[in-house]
Scaffold this motif. Structure first.
Motif, PDB file in Angstrom:
ATOM      1  N   MET A  25       0.818  -1.202   0.000  1.00  0.00           N
ATOM      2  CA  MET A  25       0.000   0.000   0.000  1.00  0.00           C
ATOM      3  C   MET A  25       0.862   1.267   0.000  1.00  0.00           C
ATOM      4  O   MET A  25       0.513   2.259  -0.631  1.00  0.00           O
ATOM      5  N   ALA A  29       0.724   4.379  -2.714  1.00  0.00           N
ATOM      6  CA  ALA A  29       0.098   5.546  -2.073  1.00  0.00           C
ATOM      7  C   ALA A  29      -0.066   6.732  -3.027  1.00  0.00           C
ATOM      8  O   ALA A  29      -1.150   7.306  -3.128  1.00  0.00           O
ATOM      9  N   SER A  51      -8.696   5.145   2.697  1.00  0.00           N
ATOM     10  CA  SER A  51      -8.768   4.333   3.915  1.00  0.00           C
ATOM     11  C   SER A  51      -9.766   3.189   3.756  1.00  0.00           C
ATOM     12  O   SER A  51      -9.477   2.044   4.117  1.00  0.00           O
ATOM     13  N   THR A  54      -8.368   0.651   1.394  1.00  0.00           N
ATOM     14  CA  THR A  54      -7.310  -0.132   2.041  1.00  0.00           C
ATOM     15  C   THR A  54      -7.914  -1.227   2.911  1.00  0.00           C
ATOM     16  O   THR A  54      -7.492  -2.388   2.854  1.00  0.00           O
ATOM     17  N   ILE A  74      -6.776  -3.238  -6.979  1.00  0.00           N
ATOM     18  CA  ILE A  74      -6.808  -2.192  -5.953  1.00  0.00           C
ATOM     19  C   ILE A  74      -7.391  -0.902  -6.534  1.00  0.00           C
ATOM     20  O   ILE A  74      -8.103  -0.162  -5.840  1.00  0.00           O
TER      21      ILE A  74
END
Length: 176
Positions: A25, A29, A51, A54, A74
């Motif tokens: 992650m 970022a 958030s 994630t 993702i």
């Protein structure tokens, strides 16, 4: 991060290693932040979306079948979170200074024109808008977009062409 290292980290994270997931992650970022800003204008919403993405990714990581699809996977999770927040915030009026910059060489555009361009991107077909944003905002190649969207390169080219035309139609042929 090279693909082999990334695949190893994904496998470790799938087995429950939180440090491996944190490394993945952290590596993503900046990309995730830029992507979220394409959909959301407010920094708090962007951080909330990242958030939530994630957490959702961590919980669903064992379901990821092929590590080579990590970035696409993702990204899709993040986009879903952004759309969830966008639907809630869609009718609010944002301050102009919080709007993301439009793509490419638009330095001569007025603030109104920039806002119109962003509004147009939100109004056209989502697949076309997403492809336009990946191409112009992120500077991804057609091949990279093709891999991210799991679409053939010709589909990406068609989405770009149709997206540009839809944007021209929405804004008016001679707008920019």
């Amino acid at each position: 991060m090279d693909m082999l290292t990334q695949h190893r980290l994904i496998r470790r994270a799938q087995r429950g290693d939180p440090d491996a997931f944190a490394t993945l992650m952290t590596d993503m970022a900046e990309y995730l932040t830029r992507t979220a800003y394409l959909y959301l204008a407010d920094a708090h919403d962007v951080q909330d979306a990242i958030s939530a993405a994630t957490l959702a990714a961590f919980q669903a990581l064992p379901q990821l079948k092929q590590p080579r699809h990590w970035r696409t996977w993702i990204t899709r999770i993040l986009i879903r979170q952004c759309y969830a927040r966008y639907k809630v915030k869609a009718h609010e009026i944002y301050a102009q200074e919080h709007l993301p910059e439009p793509p490419a060489d638009t330095g001569q555009l007025t603030t109104e024109e920039k806002m119109d361009l962003l509004a147009g991107l939100r109004e056209i077909n989502q697949a076309h808008a997403l492809t336009l944003m990946m191409f112009y905002y992120h500077g991804l190649s057609i091949k990279e977009i093709s891999a991210l969207q799991d679409n053939p390169a010709n589909t990406v080219k068609s989405n770009l062409r149709r997206g540009r035309q839809a944007l021209r139609d929405w804004l008016g042929e001679d707008y920019l």
